[in-house]
Design an enzyme around this catalytic site. Structure first.
Site, PDB file in Angstrom:
ATOM      1  N   CYS A 288       0.828  -1.208   0.000  1.00 12.93           N
ATOM      2  CA  CYS A 288       0.000   0.000   0.000  1.00 12.93           C
ATOM      3  C   CYS A 288       0.866   1.264   0.000  1.00 12.93           C
ATOM      4  O   CYS A 288       1.974   1.270   0.527  1.00 12.93           O
ATOM      5  CB  CYS A 288      -0.870   0.034   1.238  1.00 12.93           C
TER       6      CYS A 288
ATOM      7  N   ARG B 270       5.167   0.397  -5.972  1.00 16.32           N
ATOM      8  CA  ARG B 270       5.091  -0.488  -4.813  1.00 16.32           C
ATOM      9  C   ARG B 270       4.110  -1.637  -5.039  1.00 16.32           C
ATOM     10  O   ARG B 270       4.111  -2.600  -4.286  1.00 16.32           O
ATOM     11  CB  ARG B 270       4.657   0.305  -3.577  1.00 16.32           C
TER      12      ARG B 270
ATOM     13  N   TRP C  11      -2.907  -2.632  -1.551  1.00 14.22           N
ATOM     14  CA  TRP C  11      -2.443  -3.949  -2.009  1.00 14.22           C
ATOM     15  C   TRP C  11      -3.112  -4.939  -1.063  1.00 14.22           C
ATOM     16  O   TRP C  11      -2.784  -4.989   0.125  1.00 14.22           O
ATOM     17  CB  TRP C  11      -0.927  -4.008  -1.897  1.00 14.22           C
TER      18      TRP C  11
ATOM     19  N   ASN D 194      -1.726   1.773   6.181  1.00 10.25           N
ATOM     20  CA  ASN D 194      -0.830   0.734   5.657  1.00 10.25           C
ATOM     21  C   ASN D 194      -0.450  -0.163   6.818  1.00 10.25           C
ATOM     22  O   ASN D 194      -0.241   0.330   7.923  1.00 10.25           O
ATOM     23  CB  ASN D 194       0.470   1.335   5.118  1.00 10.25           C
ATOM     24  N   GLY D 195      -0.265  -1.440   6.550  1.00  6.24           N
ATOM     25  CA  GLY D 195       0.136  -2.369   7.606  1.00  6.24           C
ATOM     26  C   GLY D 195      -0.964  -3.380   7.849  1.00  6.24           C
ATOM     27  O   GLY D 195      -1.859  -3.554   7.007  1.00  6.24           O
TER      28      GLY D 195
ATOM     29  N   GLU E 177      19.605 -15.863  -8.435  1.00  5.54           N
ATOM     30  CA  GLU E 177      19.115 -14.532  -8.765  1.00  5.54           C
ATOM     31  C   GLU E 177      18.588 -14.499 -10.204  1.00  5.54           C
ATOM     32  O   GLU E 177      17.547 -13.891 -10.482  1.00  5.54           O
ATOM     33  CB  GLU E 177      20.235 -13.500  -8.550  1.00  5.54           C
TER      34      GLU E 177
ATOM     35  N   LYS F 118      14.797 -13.501 -11.163  1.00  3.83           N
ATOM     36  CA  LYS F 118      14.515 -12.376 -12.069  1.00  3.83           C
ATOM     37  C   LYS F 118      13.620 -12.836 -13.201  1.00  3.83           C
ATOM     38  O   LYS F 118      12.646 -12.189 -13.553  1.00  3.83           O
ATOM     39  CB  LYS F 118      15.855 -11.862 -12.611  1.00  3.83           C
TER      40      LYS F 118
ATOM     41  N   GLU G  62       9.951 -13.671 -11.982  1.00  8.32           N
ATOM     42  CA  GLU G  62       9.118 -12.574 -11.483  1.00  8.32           C
ATOM     43  C   GLU G  62       8.682 -11.613 -12.589  1.00  8.32           C
ATOM     44  O   GLU G  62       7.568 -11.089 -12.521  1.00  8.32           O
ATOM     45  CB  GLU G  62       9.779 -11.824 -10.330  1.00  8.32           C
TER      46      GLU G  62
ATOM     47  N   HIS H 220      20.564 -35.836  -8.555  1.00  9.59           N
ATOM     48  CA  HIS H 220      19.802 -36.352  -7.410  1.00  9.59           C
ATOM     49  C   HIS H 220      18.308 -36.108  -7.577  1.00  9.59           C
ATOM     50  O   HIS H 220      17.557 -36.209  -6.615  1.00  9.59           O
ATOM     51  CB  HIS H 220      20.326 -35.741  -6.110  1.00  9.59           C
TER      52      HIS H 220
ATOM     53  N   LYS I  68       6.837  -3.687  -4.356  1.00 12.21           N
ATOM     54  CA  LYS I  68       8.229  -3.272  -4.233  1.00 12.21           C
ATOM     55  C   LYS I  68       8.722  -3.366  -2.800  1.00 12.21           C
ATOM     56  O   LYS I  68       9.829  -3.788  -2.534  1.00 12.21           O
ATOM     57  CB  LYS I  68       8.379  -1.839  -4.754  1.00 12.21           C
TER      58      LYS I  68
HETATM   59  C1  F6R Z   1      13.142  -9.276  -6.496  1.00  7.76           C
HETATM   60  C2  F6R Z   1      12.962  -8.345  -5.405  1.00  7.76           C
HETATM   61  C3  F6R Z   1      12.605  -8.884  -4.077  1.00  7.76           C
HETATM   62  C4  F6R Z   1      13.306  -8.078  -2.964  1.00  7.76           C
HETATM   63  C5  F6R Z   1      12.814  -8.547  -1.591  1.00  7.76           C
HETATM   64  C6  F6R Z   1      13.532  -7.837  -0.472  1.00  7.76           C
HETATM   65  O1  F6R Z   1      13.557  -8.624  -7.657  1.00  7.76           O
HETATM   66  O2  F6R Z   1      13.066  -7.160  -5.566  1.00  7.76           O
HETATM   67  O3  F6R Z   1      12.896 -10.242  -3.978  1.00  7.76           O
HETATM   68  O4  F6R Z   1      14.686  -8.257  -3.093  1.00  7.76           O
HETATM   69  O5  F6R Z   1      11.443  -8.323  -1.488  1.00  7.76           O
HETATM   70  O6  F6R Z   1      13.339  -6.458  -0.549  1.00  7.76           O
HETATM   71  P1  F6R Z   1      14.301  -5.448   0.190  1.00  7.76           P
HETATM   72  O7  F6R Z   1      15.636  -5.544  -0.459  1.00  7.76           O
HETATM   73  O8  F6R Z   1      13.661  -4.120   0.015  1.00  7.76           O
HETATM   74  O9  F6R Z   1      14.356  -5.897   1.630  1.00  7.76           O
END
Ligand code: F6R
Length: 602
Positions: A2, A27, A74, A100-101, A477, A481, A484, A500, A597
């Site tokens: 949010c 976000r 959200w 928010n929360g 990673e 990427k 997502e 395995h 985000k």
């Molecule tokens: C993936 C991504 C997420 C963040 C994760 C942690 O591309 O962005 O996996 O890395 O949500 O977020 P932060 O770094 O803000 O704690």
């Protein structure tokens, strides 16, 4: 997650509220709404969907007014719908709140309020806040008294903005475990859940701490703790501009941020190496001789940076290091004490699991160091020492420049500790580190090659990634990427684990992305690659020029730098492969479905 905006000033509230919500779109959200206060009357407009739906819904409403609050939701409790959207108002339309929360005891409070005759419009946890506020406010006292009483009742996390028709000259804001900043503008005062929402109006901000509140009027702002004692706060001037939080000619934020990496890496290194010595003034009071164990903790991409940081730290400092997901650490009863060093890695500095893991480590007496990107964020403030990456604002949901700058800072940090402990400093790492931004620039120029690889994935449902040791962190990673942003199912495996179980998945035409850059183990990975080729895999291999890869048709040769720094180079093709696959598949690259985000709820 949010987003919140709030405005009180000499101008109109709506333009600020809307531009701020737009800046917070990154976000992630599923509905949006605003309330404006004018002539002792609240006008609330809210709806499911994107901000353009809200803009449509606003047509025909008089939204004149110089006090207002806004929200992008959200969904956590209750489906995305018009009724579940914020702001939430009381029945007679005299109070309006955005939240928010998560209010953890909302069911209990809702039952009590229903018994008292309150009727609820939504399925959200947030609505109990406004109903509870109505209950206390109507029993006497001013808005601030009522807000204190509400905060005494609710459990969980919140960033709240509250307006009331009876006290039209103020906005009350409160925060606990959910971000909130207050900005001072030429017109008055504003608040938001993240800095980009404020930047078009001001760079002067106040950070609210947990259990703190503020009363904003058009002329001033006062801060209070939960005992209602006034607090003094200094203004922080944000060191980046609105332009740096905009797309700047690129089609997407993700692509822009990928291309910003040479600068972000240079900025993160700036001032850290002087005459061949590492400089970390922030750490001068930390006694590194006392630690017998180190944890690296983060979520998602930040966790993958931890995987790299942990291996480098262990190698350089000869102490056992564990990398853990924050969500596992916090519930895993870790055996930690004052001889444990815990390093927390987070772009946003607001991730709920990472923050909770940090609080646990502090309770157990550990020394806590955070590596964060957002100035003044909760994780930065809660840790004993905050080290900042200089990535600048990262807007795309998929983390790119934050990841590489985290690896840079963690590598320099590990080397600094070695220097302080009297171990030989890896001078080659320092010399090579200096060249990384140039290598990254060169890799970015090869973008058309990576775009070509992405075409192989256009019609694939699955893709497998393999690597070992630091290359395993890189493929973890890479797979994250890809899934997502493109929604292609991707899994990463340690090369040695394939036989395995996972090798059963390989069939004619399966795309396998392999990384083999670590001299001591690359030959083993290449054997694993050959095993997949024997079963029909279409392999794309990222390696250097040191290894015999004659069995593989598609090979990309990365520059040959210090092995510990290879994850910084591998990251670039991994990001661009994911990016182009997402574009080819027509995905919303910057705002992938279901993702946010800043993950400020558990
Ligand atoms: C993936 C991504 C997420 C963040 C994760 C942690 O591309 O962005 O996996 O890395 O949500 O977020 P932060 O770094 O803000 O704690």
């Amino acid at each position: 997650m949010c987003g919140i905006t709030a405005y009180i000033g000499k101008g109109q509230a709506l333009p600020f509220l809307m531009q701020g919500l737009e800046k917070l779109e990154y976000r992630g959200y599923d509905s949006a709404g605003v309330t404006v206060l004018n002539n002792n009357q609240l006008t609330t407009v809210k709806c499911k969907g994107r901000l353009k739906n809200l803009e449509e819904a606003l047509k025909g409403h008089d939204m004149t007014g110089s006090v207002g609050i806004g929200h992008t939701r959200w969904a956590t409790h209750g489906i995305p719908s018009n009724l579940n959207s914020h702001p939430h108002n009381n029945a007679d339309g005299t109070l309006s709140i955005v939240h928010n929360g998560i209010i953890e005891n909302y069911r209990e409070l809702k039952d009590i309020l229903i018994d008292k005759g309150y009727k609820f419009q939504s399925q959200t946890d947030s609505e109990v806040v406004v109903q509870c506020l109505d209950y206390f406010y109507k029993r006497g006292g001013d808005l601030m008294d009522a807000v204190h009483k509400v905060l005494n009742c609710i459990e969980g996390s919140y960033a709240l903005c509250i307006i009331a028709t009876k006290e039209p000259d103020k906005i009350i804001v409160a925060k606990k475990n959910s971000p909130l900043v207050v900005g001072k503008t030429e017109e008055g005062y504003v608040a938001a859940s993240d800095i980009p929402a404020l930047l078009a109006y001001t760079k002067e901000v106040y950070f609210l701490g947990d259990d703190e509140m503020a009363v904003l009027t058009k002329d001033d702002v006062h801060f209070y703790n939960r005992r209602n004692e006034e607090l003094h706060k200094d203004i922080t001037v944000i060191p980046y501009t609105l332009e740096s939080a905009q797309k700047g000619g690129y089609d997407t934020f993700m692509l822009k941020e990928i291309h910003e990496q040479p600068t972000a890496i240079r900025e993160t290194m700036r001032g850290r190496i002087f005459n061949g010595r590492l400089v970390f003034d922030e750490l001068k009071d930390v006694d590194f001789t006392k630690f017998n164990k180190v944890y690296y903790i983060g979520c998602g991409t930040a966790y993958h940076a931890c995987l790299c940081g942990a291996q480098i730290f262990e190698l350089e400092n000869h102490v056992p290091v564990f990398a853990q997901y924050a969500s596992e650490f916090r519930y895993g009863n870790p055996i930690i004490d004052d001889k444990t060093l815990c390093v927390f890695c987070s772009q946003s500095g607001e991730t709920a699991d990472t923050l909770a893991a940090l609080k646990l480590a502090k309770e157990k007496g550990c020394t806590t160091i955070s590596v964060v990107n957002v100035l003044g964020s909760s994780i930065a403030r809660a840790s004993d020492v905050a080290l900042y990456t200089a990535a600048g604002p990262e807007i795309a949901v998929a983390s790119t420049k934050a990841y590489t700058t985290q690896i840079v800072l963690l590598s320099l940090f590990a080397t600094y500790v070695a220097q302080e402990l009297g171990y030989p400093v890896d001078e080659d790492l320092l010399t090579q580190m200096d060249k990384i931004p140039n290598y990254v620039e060169a890799l970015l120029k090869d973008d058309p090659i990576f775009e070509g690889y992405a075409k192989k994935l256009e019609n694939q449902h699955d893709c497998y990634f393999i690597g070992r040791r630091l290359d395993y962190a890189s493929v973890m990673e890479g797979a994250l990427k890809l899934k997502e942003v493109s929604y292609v199912h991707a899994d990463a495996y340690v090369g040695g684990e394939l036989k395995h179980g996972a090798i059963a998945l390989i069939e004619e035409g399966t795309v396998v992305v392999a990384v083999a850059t670590q001299p001591d183990i690359a030959a083993k990975t290449i054997s694993n690659i050959e095993e997949t080729i024997a079963r029909g895999a279409d392999v794309i291999l990222f390696t250097t020029d040191q290894f015999d890869t004659s069995a593989v048709k598609t090979v990309y040769r990365l520059p040959n730098v210090n092995p510990l720094l290879m994850p910084l180079l591998v990251a670039i093709p991994m990001q661009l492969l994911a990016y182009h696959t997402a574009v080819i598949k027509g995905r919303d690259v910057d705002k992938p479905r279901n993702l946010a985000k800043s993950v400020t709820v558990e």
